[in-house]
Design a protein around this motif. Structure first.
Motif, short mmCIF file in Angstrom:
data_model
loop_
_atom_site.label_atom_id
_atom_site.label_comp_id
_atom_site.label_asym_id
_atom_site.label_seq_id
_atom_site.Cartn_x
_atom_site.Cartn_y
_atom_site.Cartn_z
N SER A 103 -21.61 13.51 -16.83
CA SER A 103 -21.45 12.21 -17.51
C SER A 103 -20.10 11.56 -17.33
N VAL A 104 -19.43 11.85 -16.23
CA VAL A 104 -18.17 11.16 -15.91
C VAL A 104 -18.47 10.10 -14.86
N ALA A 105 -18.14 8.86 -15.17
CA ALA A 105 -18.45 7.74 -14.27
C ALA A 105 -17.41 7.67 -13.16
N GLU A 106 -17.60 8.45 -12.10
CA GLU A 106 -16.70 8.42 -10.95
C GLU A 106 -17.53 8.26 -9.68
N ALA A 107 -16.91 8.35 -8.52
CA ALA A 107 -17.57 8.00 -7.26
C ALA A 107 -18.85 8.79 -7.02
N GLY A 108 -18.89 10.03 -7.47
CA GLY A 108 -20.08 10.84 -7.26
C GLY A 108 -21.30 10.33 -8.01
N ALA A 109 -21.09 9.45 -9.00
CA ALA A 109 -22.20 8.93 -9.80
C ALA A 109 -22.74 7.60 -9.26
N ILE A 110 -22.11 7.07 -8.22
CA ILE A 110 -22.52 5.75 -7.71
C ILE A 110 -23.97 5.75 -7.25
N ARG A 111 -24.41 6.83 -6.60
CA ARG A 111 -25.77 6.88 -6.06
C ARG A 111 -26.82 6.66 -7.14
N SER A 112 -26.65 7.30 -8.29
CA SER A 112 -27.64 7.16 -9.35
C SER A 112 -27.69 5.73 -9.89
N TYR A 113 -26.54 5.07 -9.95
CA TYR A 113 -26.51 3.69 -10.42
C TYR A 113 -27.15 2.75 -9.39
N LEU A 114 -26.91 3.03 -8.11
CA LEU A 114 -27.55 2.23 -7.07
C LEU A 114 -29.06 2.39 -7.13
N SER A 115 -29.53 3.59 -7.44
CA SER A 115 -30.96 3.83 -7.57
C SER A 115 -31.56 2.98 -8.67
N GLU A 116 -30.86 2.88 -9.80
CA GLU A 116 -31.35 2.07 -10.91
C GLU A 116 -31.42 0.59 -10.54
N ARG A 117 -30.54 0.16 -9.65
CA ARG A 117 -30.51 -1.24 -9.24
C ARG A 117 -31.45 -1.52 -8.07
N GLY A 118 -32.09 -0.49 -7.55
CA GLY A 118 -33.02 -0.68 -6.44
C GLY A 118 -32.34 -0.89 -5.11
N GLU A 119 -31.08 -0.48 -5.00
CA GLU A 119 -30.33 -0.63 -3.75
C GLU A 119 -30.62 0.55 -2.80
N ASN A 120 -30.27 0.37 -1.53
CA ASN A 120 -30.45 1.43 -0.54
C ASN A 120 -29.44 2.54 -0.82
N GLN A 121 -29.94 3.69 -1.29
CA GLN A 121 -29.05 4.78 -1.67
C GLN A 121 -28.36 5.42 -0.48
N LEU A 122 -29.04 5.49 0.66
CA LEU A 122 -28.44 6.09 1.85
C LEU A 122 -27.22 5.29 2.30
N ILE A 123 -27.37 3.98 2.34
CA ILE A 123 -26.24 3.12 2.72
C ILE A 123 -25.11 3.27 1.70
N GLY A 124 -25.49 3.35 0.43
CA GLY A 124 -24.49 3.51 -0.62
C GLY A 124 -23.71 4.80 -0.46
N LEU A 125 -24.41 5.88 -0.13
CA LEU A 125 -23.74 7.16 0.07
C LEU A 125 -22.80 7.12 1.28
N LEU A 126 -23.19 6.36 2.30
CA LEU A 126 -22.31 6.22 3.46
C LEU A 126 -21.01 5.53 3.08
N TRP A 127 -21.09 4.53 2.21
CA TRP A 127 -19.89 3.85 1.74
C TRP A 127 -19.03 4.79 0.88
N VAL A 128 -19.70 5.59 0.07
CA VAL A 128 -18.97 6.57 -0.74
C VAL A 128 -18.25 7.56 0.17
N ALA A 129 -18.95 8.03 1.20
CA ALA A 129 -18.33 8.97 2.15
C ALA A 129 -17.13 8.33 2.84
N LEU A 130 -17.25 7.06 3.20
CA LEU A 130 -16.14 6.36 3.84
C LEU A 130 -14.95 6.27 2.89
N GLY A 131 -15.23 6.03 1.61
CA GLY A 131 -14.16 5.97 0.63
C GLY A 131 -13.40 7.28 0.54
N PHE A 132 -14.13 8.39 0.56
CA PHE A 132 -13.48 9.69 0.50
C PHE A 132 -12.71 9.99 1.79
#
Length: 215
Positions: free
Chosen positions: A164-193
């Motif tokens: 329940s800590v809202a940090e970068a690892g939680a972005i995927r679940s929020y993208l899922s709720e918004r109906g966004e492409n989770q794979l693309i979202g994870l790629l952006w998260v990976a780029l951030g790291f």
């Protein structure tokens, strides 16, 4: 780019939270890990035993279990109330400090024994010898493994998302709720790291270059 631009309200604050979590845990781990290293090289057997026991338990306990203890079990003790974010900082610090301890201890072992003997000849106490003579030299020699441990800490912050800590690892679940492409979202998260790791690597090279000249 649409996934990133349409969800900057997620990527920005969540990555800032990750950086905050990392910085706090890194500072805590460096301080506590150095103290543990001093215990492990102490001439007092009890101190050495305490340091060794802590490192052995912490290093061999899965980080997820450490998180589970501080998030779910620790509040039942009614000692100090910890919200999710402070609990995550404590869990990461408790776990990572064991690895920092071993890195610092290895650096201490590289310092010639004659340095400590010279300190004792000058009348310095054990603490003064460590703080003023040994540790400054030891830390310079362990920059690469120390930064590698901090990089591992940075990546371990993603485990906090499961508690329940809202940090970068939680972005995927929020993208899922918004109906966004989770794979693309994870790629952006990976780029951030990757960018954050590159910054730490740059710090490592800078410190090595500066301290190699100083030596």
């Amino acid at each position: 780019m649409d996934v990133l631009l349409n969800n900057l309200d997620l990527f920005g604050p969540f990555f800032l939270r990750t950086i905050e979590l990392f910085v706090l845990a890194a500072v805590g781990s460096l301080i506590w890990g150095t103290i543990l290293a001093m215990l492990r090289v102490s001439p007092v057997p009890v101190f050495r035993a305490v340091g060794t026991t802590y490192v052995t338990i912490a290093r061999n306990t899965p980080l997820t279990l450490v998180f589970a203890f501080f998030v779910f079990a620790y509040p039942l003790l009614d000692i100090v109330k910890l919200d999710y974010f402070p609990a995550a900082v404590v869990a990461l610090t408790v776990y990572t400090s064991a690895f920092i301890c071993e890195v610092v201890r290895s650096g201490i072992n590289t310092v010639p024994v004659g340095q400590a003997e010279a300190g004792r000849a000058l009348g310095l106490t054990f603490g003064q010898i460590l703080g003023q003579v040994v540790l400054p030299q030891a830390l310079r020699s362990v920059v690469p493994p120390l930064i590698s441990t901090l990089i591992a800490l940075l990546k371990n912050t993603t485990i906090a998302a499961g508690f329940s800590v809202a940090e970068a690892g939680a972005i995927r679940s929020y993208l899922s709720e918004r109906g966004e492409n989770q794979l693309i979202g994870l790629l952006w998260v990976a780029l951030g790291f990757i960018i954050l790791v590159a910054v730490l690597s740059f710090v490592q090279r800078s410190l090595e270059k500066r301290w190699s000249v100083a030596r």
